[in-house]
Design a protein around this motif. Structure first.
Motif, PDB file in Angstrom:
ATOM      1  N   ARG A  56     -17.562 -17.682  24.298  1.00 60.77           N
ATOM      2  CA  ARG A  56     -18.150 -17.650  22.950  1.00 60.77           C
ATOM      3  C   ARG A  56     -19.539 -17.042  23.073  1.00 60.77           C
ATOM      4  O   ARG A  56     -20.425 -17.603  23.707  1.00 60.77           O
ATOM      5  CB  ARG A  56     -18.240 -19.049  22.370  1.00 60.77           C
ATOM      6  CG  ARG A  56     -18.735 -19.074  20.935  1.00 60.77           C
ATOM      7  CD  ARG A  56     -18.691 -20.464  20.379  1.00 60.77           C
ATOM      8  NE  ARG A  56     -17.330 -20.964  20.366  1.00 60.77           N
ATOM      9  CZ  ARG A  56     -16.579 -21.068  19.279  1.00 60.77           C
ATOM     10  NH1 ARG A  56     -17.071 -20.730  18.120  1.00 60.77           N
ATOM     11  NH2 ARG A  56     -15.342 -21.515  19.352  1.00 60.77           N
ATOM     12  N   VAL A  57     -19.745 -15.861  22.472  1.00 62.02           N
ATOM     13  CA  VAL A  57     -21.024 -15.152  22.496  1.00 62.02           C
ATOM     14  C   VAL A  57     -21.533 -15.071  21.068  1.00 62.02           C
ATOM     15  O   VAL A  57     -20.865 -14.502  20.205  1.00 62.02           O
ATOM     16  CB  VAL A  57     -20.874 -13.729  23.092  1.00 62.02           C
ATOM     17  CG1 VAL A  57     -22.204 -13.014  23.099  1.00 62.02           C
ATOM     18  CG2 VAL A  57     -20.276 -13.784  24.484  1.00 62.02           C
ATOM     19  N   GLU A  58     -22.710 -15.649  20.827  1.00 60.81           N
ATOM     20  CA  GLU A  58     -23.317 -15.655  19.496  1.00 60.81           C
ATOM     21  C   GLU A  58     -22.353 -16.183  18.430  1.00 60.81           C
ATOM     22  O   GLU A  58     -22.286 -15.667  17.320  1.00 60.81           O
ATOM     23  CB  GLU A  58     -23.804 -14.253  19.112  1.00 60.81           C
ATOM     24  CG  GLU A  58     -24.876 -13.682  20.009  1.00 60.81           C
ATOM     25  CD  GLU A  58     -26.202 -14.414  19.877  1.00 60.81           C
ATOM     26  OE1 GLU A  58     -26.508 -14.919  18.787  1.00 60.81           O
ATOM     27  OE2 GLU A  58     -26.910 -14.485  20.895  1.00 60.81           O
ATOM     28  N   GLY A  59     -21.586 -17.189  18.779  1.00 66.80           N
ATOM     29  CA  GLY A  59     -20.684 -17.816  17.828  1.00 66.80           C
ATOM     30  C   GLY A  59     -19.343 -17.121  17.658  1.00 66.80           C
ATOM     31  O   GLY A  59     -18.510 -17.551  16.861  1.00 66.80           O
ATOM     32  N   VAL A  60     -19.091 -16.037  18.405  1.00 62.57           N
ATOM     33  CA  VAL A  60     -17.835 -15.294  18.304  1.00 62.57           C
ATOM     34  C   VAL A  60     -17.075 -15.429  19.616  1.00 62.57           C
ATOM     35  O   VAL A  60     -17.628 -15.207  20.688  1.00 62.57           O
ATOM     36  CB  VAL A  60     -18.110 -13.796  18.015  1.00 62.57           C
ATOM     37  CG1 VAL A  60     -16.813 -13.014  17.952  1.00 62.57           C
ATOM     38  CG2 VAL A  60     -18.893 -13.638  16.730  1.00 62.57           C
ATOM     39  N   GLU A  61     -15.796 -15.803  19.544  1.00 63.83           N
ATOM     40  CA  GLU A  61     -14.991 -15.929  20.747  1.00 63.83           C
ATOM     41  C   GLU A  61     -14.532 -14.540  21.169  1.00 63.83           C
ATOM     42  O   GLU A  61     -13.956 -13.789  20.385  1.00 63.83           O
ATOM     43  CB  GLU A  61     -13.775 -16.817  20.465  1.00 63.83           C
ATOM     44  CG  GLU A  61     -13.254 -17.493  21.696  1.00 63.83           C
ATOM     45  CD  GLU A  61     -12.263 -18.578  21.365  1.00 63.83           C
ATOM     46  OE1 GLU A  61     -11.067 -18.332  21.633  1.00 63.83           O
ATOM     47  OE2 GLU A  61     -12.660 -19.626  20.852  1.00 63.83           O
ATOM     48  N   GLY A  69     -22.675 -15.816  27.308  1.00 65.86           N
ATOM     49  CA  GLY A  69     -22.111 -16.744  26.344  1.00 65.86           C
ATOM     50  C   GLY A  69     -21.798 -18.064  26.989  1.00 65.86           C
ATOM     51  O   GLY A  69     -22.275 -18.385  28.073  1.00 65.86           O
ATOM     52  N   MET A  70     -20.980 -18.860  26.308  1.00 58.70           N
ATOM     53  CA  MET A  70     -20.550 -20.121  26.881  1.00 58.70           C
ATOM     54  C   MET A  70     -19.060 -20.266  26.623  1.00 58.70           C
ATOM     55  O   MET A  70     -18.511 -19.685  25.685  1.00 58.70           O
ATOM     56  CB  MET A  70     -21.328 -21.291  26.299  1.00 58.70           C
ATOM     57  CG  MET A  70     -21.177 -21.509  24.830  1.00 58.70           C
ATOM     58  SD  MET A  70     -22.211 -22.870  24.346  1.00 58.70           S
ATOM     59  CE  MET A  70     -21.243 -23.504  23.013  1.00 58.70           C
ATOM     60  N   SER A  71     -18.437 -21.040  27.474  1.00 58.10           N
ATOM     61  CA  SER A  71     -16.998 -21.209  27.356  1.00 58.10           C
ATOM     62  C   SER A  71     -16.672 -22.052  26.142  1.00 58.10           C
ATOM     63  O   SER A  71     -17.376 -23.005  25.828  1.00 58.10           O
ATOM     64  CB  SER A  71     -16.438 -21.888  28.598  1.00 58.10           C
ATOM     65  OG  SER A  71     -16.674 -21.092  29.730  1.00 58.10           O
ATOM     66  N   PRO A  72     -15.582 -21.717  25.464  1.00 55.88           N
ATOM     67  CA  PRO A  72     -15.162 -22.561  24.349  1.00 55.88           C
ATOM     68  C   PRO A  72     -14.706 -23.922  24.881  1.00 55.88           C
ATOM     69  O   PRO A  72     -14.593 -24.129  26.082  1.00 55.88           O
ATOM     70  CB  PRO A  72     -14.014 -21.795  23.709  1.00 55.88           C
ATOM     71  CG  PRO A  72     -13.713 -20.655  24.578  1.00 55.88           C
ATOM     72  CD  PRO A  72     -14.755 -20.555  25.626  1.00 55.88           C
ATOM     73  N   LYS A  73     -14.450 -24.854  23.989  1.00 58.89           N
ATOM     74  CA  LYS A  73     -14.042 -26.207  24.391  1.00 58.89           C
ATOM     75  C   LYS A  73     -12.853 -26.142  25.345  1.00 58.89           C
ATOM     76  O   LYS A  73     -11.949 -25.348  25.181  1.00 58.89           O
ATOM     77  CB  LYS A  73     -13.655 -27.028  23.167  1.00 58.89           C
ATOM     78  CG  LYS A  73     -14.812 -27.288  22.248  1.00 58.89           C
ATOM     79  CD  LYS A  73     -14.364 -28.021  21.018  1.00 58.89           C
ATOM     80  CE  LYS A  73     -15.517 -28.103  20.041  1.00 58.89           C
ATOM     81  NZ  LYS A  73     -15.119 -28.638  18.776  1.00 58.89           N
ATOM     82  N   GLY A  74     -12.901 -26.995  26.358  1.00 55.80           N
ATOM     83  CA  GLY A  74     -11.808 -27.028  27.322  1.00 55.80           C
ATOM     84  C   GLY A  74     -12.136 -26.304  28.613  1.00 55.80           C
ATOM     85  O   GLY A  74     -11.498 -26.512  29.620  1.00 55.80           O
ATOM     86  N   TYR A  75     -13.125 -25.434  28.625  1.00 55.33           N
ATOM     87  CA  TYR A  75     -13.546 -24.741  29.833  1.00 55.33           C
ATOM     88  C   TYR A  75     -14.767 -25.446  30.409  1.00 55.33           C
ATOM     89  O   TYR A  75     -15.536 -26.080  29.707  1.00 55.33           O
ATOM     90  CB  TYR A  75     -13.892 -23.275  29.520  1.00 55.33           C
ATOM     91  CG  TYR A  75     -12.671 -22.471  29.124  1.00 55.33           C
ATOM     92  CD1 TYR A  75     -12.311 -22.382  27.798  1.00 55.33           C
ATOM     93  CD2 TYR A  75     -11.893 -21.836  30.075  1.00 55.33           C
ATOM     94  CE1 TYR A  75     -11.194 -21.656  27.425  1.00 55.33           C
ATOM     95  CE2 TYR A  75     -10.780 -21.109  29.704  1.00 55.33           C
ATOM     96  CZ  TYR A  75     -10.433 -21.020  28.383  1.00 55.33           C
ATOM     97  OH  TYR A  75      -9.336 -20.315  28.008  1.00 55.33           O
ATOM     98  N   SER A  76     -14.972 -25.292  31.691  1.00 55.45           N
ATOM     99  CA  SER A  76     -16.034 -26.043  32.345  1.00 55.45           C
ATOM    100  C   SER A  76     -17.308 -25.244  32.578  1.00 55.45           C
ATOM    101  O   SER A  76     -18.188 -25.708  33.261  1.00 55.45           O
ATOM    102  CB  SER A  76     -15.522 -26.581  33.682  1.00 55.45           C
ATOM    103  OG  SER A  76     -15.167 -25.499  34.513  1.00 55.45           O
ATOM    104  N   ARG A  77     -17.412 -24.028  32.034  1.00 54.98           N
ATOM    105  CA  ARG A  77     -18.629 -23.245  32.224  1.00 54.98           C
ATOM    106  C   ARG A  77     -19.797 -23.874  31.494  1.00 54.98           C
ATOM    107  O   ARG A  77     -19.655 -24.402  30.409  1.00 54.98           O
ATOM    108  CB  ARG A  77     -18.421 -21.827  31.685  1.00 54.98           C
ATOM    109  CG  ARG A  77     -18.463 -20.793  32.785  1.00 54.98           C
ATOM    110  CD  ARG A  77     -18.265 -19.393  32.263  1.00 54.98           C
ATOM    111  NE  ARG A  77     -19.208 -18.907  31.280  1.00 54.98           N
ATOM    112  CZ  ARG A  77     -20.481 -18.608  31.529  1.00 54.98           C
ATOM    113  NH1 ARG A  77     -20.966 -18.794  32.705  1.00 54.98           N
ATOM    114  NH2 ARG A  77     -21.248 -18.125  30.584  1.00 54.98           N
TER     115      ARG A  77
END
Length: 158
Positions: free
Chosen positions: A17-22, A33-41
């Motif tokens: 998820r980068v700037e609110g966009v997957e 970005g950051m990983s969406p729910k379920g990922y451990s990043r």
């Protein structure tokens, strides 16, 4: 597959998820970005502007609204009130939690007490450090307008 952020052809695509966009990005672009729910990043650092929502601004208080002036001889006022209660400097110091040396300096008019000390001493001694504002001003010339000199209160040296 192609990275949706940089356009590189890569084998492993990571959903981020980068700037609110997957997006489907490469490993190098995943740090933006950051990983969406379920990922451990771990989530990336977020700038202050992104997280703060606009707060309703409260009108500021004018610092001159509640302007009070200390009585000219606050030191003798404190000393007289303390002596009326038959207290020594040490006893008053213990009662109010202010250093004895500070109270002594206040009594000699060496320092002007801070607001917090004024409140404590007023409550303990049952006195008021502030003089009531007098709105009746006298001008030097009756036919002229007010000047700055009409409002100045000159403190005389002893």
């Amino acid at each position: 597959m192609q990275c949706e952020l940089c356009g590189k052809e890569v084998k492993n695509i990571i959903k981020t998820r980068v700037e609110g966009v997957e997006m489907n990005v490469c490993e190098a672009c995943a740090k933006f970005g950051m990983s969406p729910k379920g990922y451990s990043r771990k989530p990336r650092a977020v700038f202050k502007n992104e997280t703060k929502q606009k707060q309703a601004k409260r009108p500021r208080k004018d610092m001159f609204d509640n302007l009070k002036t200390l009585v000219e001889d606050y030191g003798s006022l404190v000393k007289e009130a303390r002596e009326k209660k038959n207290m020594t400097l040490e006893e008053l110091s213990r009662a109010v939690g202010i250093k004895e040396s500070l109270i002594h300096k206040i009594e000699r008019n060496e320092i002007e007490p801070e607001e917090k000390y004024v409140k404590i001493l007023e409550k303990a001694l049952g006195i008021s450090f502030y003089e009531e504002g007098d709105l009746n001003y006298e001008t030097s010339n009756e036919d002229s307008e007010f000047t700055l000199g009409d409002f100045i209160k000159v403190k005389k040296r002893k």
